[in-house]
Design an enzyme around this catalytic site. Structure first.
Site, PDB file in Angstrom:
ATOM      1  N   ASN A  61     -18.107 -39.246 -41.413  1.00 35.40           N
ATOM      2  CA  ASN A  61     -18.217 -39.697 -40.023  1.00 35.40           C
ATOM      3  C   ASN A  61     -19.617 -39.438 -39.477  1.00 35.40           C
ATOM      4  OD1 ASN A  61     -17.417 -36.939 -40.142  1.00 35.40           O
ATOM      5  ND2 ASN A  61     -16.751 -36.976 -38.024  1.00 35.40           N
ATOM      6  N   GLU A  63     -21.515 -39.502 -35.850  1.00 37.72           N
ATOM      7  CA  GLU A  63     -21.324 -39.605 -34.402  1.00 37.72           C
ATOM      8  C   GLU A  63     -22.635 -39.986 -33.723  1.00 37.72           C
ATOM      9  OE1 GLU A  63     -19.390 -35.914 -33.284  1.00 37.72           O
ATOM     10  OE2 GLU A  63     -17.542 -36.535 -34.278  1.00 37.72           O
ATOM     11  N   ASN A  64     -22.501 -40.391 -32.453  1.00 38.71           N
ATOM     12  CA  ASN A  64     -23.650 -40.866 -31.703  1.00 38.71           C
ATOM     13  C   ASN A  64     -23.528 -40.428 -30.255  1.00 38.71           C
ATOM     14  OD1 ASN A  64     -25.171 -43.162 -30.077  1.00 38.71           O
ATOM     15  ND2 ASN A  64     -25.929 -43.210 -32.164  1.00 38.71           N
ATOM     16  N   ALA A  65     -24.677 -40.221 -29.614  1.00 42.68           N
ATOM     17  CA  ALA A  65     -24.683 -39.808 -28.202  1.00 42.68           C
ATOM     18  C   ALA A  65     -23.916 -40.826 -27.351  1.00 42.68           C
ATOM     19  CB  ALA A  65     -26.113 -39.675 -27.715  1.00 42.68           C
ATOM     20  N   GLU A  74     -14.040 -43.182 -43.142  1.00 48.62           N
ATOM     21  CA  GLU A  74     -13.418 -44.241 -43.946  1.00 48.62           C
ATOM     22  C   GLU A  74     -14.175 -45.549 -43.810  1.00 48.62           C
ATOM     23  OE1 GLU A  74     -12.118 -42.215 -41.778  1.00 48.62           O
ATOM     24  OE2 GLU A  74     -10.064 -41.654 -42.257  1.00 48.62           O
ATOM     25  N   CYS A 112      -7.527 -43.127 -38.839  1.00 48.12           N
ATOM     26  CA  CYS A 112      -7.168 -43.644 -37.513  1.00 48.12           C
ATOM     27  C   CYS A 112      -6.738 -45.109 -37.651  1.00 48.12           C
ATOM     28  CB  CYS A 112      -8.350 -43.503 -36.551  1.00 48.12           C
ATOM     29  SG  CYS A 112      -9.661 -44.710 -36.820  1.00 48.12           S
TER      30      CYS A 112
HETATM   31  N1  THU Z   1     -12.747 -39.524 -37.673  1.00 49.08           N
HETATM   32  C1  THU Z   1     -12.904 -40.029 -38.923  1.00 49.08           C
HETATM   33  O1  THU Z   1     -13.982 -39.928 -39.524  1.00 49.08           O
HETATM   34  N2  THU Z   1     -11.846 -40.660 -39.482  1.00 49.08           N
HETATM   35  C2  THU Z   1     -10.658 -40.881 -38.882  1.00 49.08           C
HETATM   36  O2  THU Z   1      -9.823 -41.587 -39.406  1.00 49.08           O
HETATM   37  C3  THU Z   1     -10.390 -40.263 -37.580  1.00 49.08           C
HETATM   38  C4  THU Z   1     -11.517 -39.592 -36.918  1.00 49.08           C
HETATM   39  C5  THU Z   1     -13.885 -38.885 -37.041  1.00 49.08           C
HETATM   40  C6  THU Z   1     -14.407 -39.601 -35.820  1.00 49.08           C
HETATM   41  C7  THU Z   1     -15.067 -38.486 -35.063  1.00 49.08           C
HETATM   42  O3  THU Z   1     -16.389 -38.361 -35.541  1.00 49.08           O
HETATM   43  C8  THU Z   1     -14.280 -37.254 -35.456  1.00 49.08           C
HETATM   44  O4  THU Z   1     -13.540 -37.595 -36.612  1.00 49.08           O
HETATM   45  C9  THU Z   1     -13.331 -36.755 -34.375  1.00 49.08           C
HETATM   46  O5  THU Z   1     -12.491 -37.750 -33.961  1.00 49.08           O
END
Ligand code: THU
Length: 157
Positions: A61, A63-65, A74, A112
């Site tokens: 994963n 993330e971004n500001a 995934e 998710c």
């Molecule tokens: N996240 C995933 O990488 N995969 C998922 O299926 C659910 C959530 C990440 C997104 C975010 O960076 C962190 O988990 C918290 O939600």
């Protein structure tokens, strides 16, 4: 009137009960968590996809500001696979995560909804089930297909 029952069969295993290939993919997903960039959630997710050409593609994963601009492990893995190996098909995917306590999640990490939909596309292209391995600290779930995680799927083909 008719009731429709949808049943998802999940096999619960320990790491030692996995096949060599499954173990390799779980190891790759666990390693992939190291590539996570999660300064906001501190939840580090890794995904590893086994392609039918033998390659293992991983993602984490990012993330971004601007929160919605980030992406899940995934999808980072499956879009990388699609972009770099357009002719290969997915065979299996493993997902693992390190929680905010710094430990691998006790409960196996599941994708998710948006990632399920994205993965479904590649399962459809593959034309066969893509096994999904959800990794937890001691418990591992094997789901036979992406479709099993997303009943009543939207698909235009
Ligand atoms: N996240 C995933 O990488 N995969 C998922 O299926 C659910 C959530 C990440 C997104 C975010 O960076 C962190 O988990 C918290 O939600």
């Amino acid at each position: 009137m008719k009731d429709i029952e949808i049943i998802t069969k999940i096999s619960e295993r320990s790491y030692n009960e996995l096949s060599d290939t499954e173990r390799k993919l779980v190891d790759a997903a666990r390693k992939a968590t190291e590539g996570s960039y999660a300064p906001y959630s501190h939840f580090r997710v890794g995904a590893a996809i086994l392609l039918d050409n033998g390659e293992i593609v991983t993602g984490a994963n990012q993330e971004n500001a601007a929160f919605p601009s980030g992406t899940c492990a995934e999808r980072s893995a499956c879009y990388y696979a699609g972009a770099n190996y357009p002719d290969a098909h997915f065979d299996m995917i493993a997902i693992a995560a390190i929680g905010t306590d710094g430990l691998e999640t006790a409960v196996p990490t599941a994708p998710c909804g948006a990632c399920r939909q994205a993965l479904l596309q590649y399962e459809t292209i593959a034309g066969h089930n893509v096994r999904v391995i959800l990794v937890g600290r001691e418990t591992i779930y094997i789901v036979p297909s992406v479709r099993a995680l997303l009943p009543l799927t939207f698909a235009e083909f």
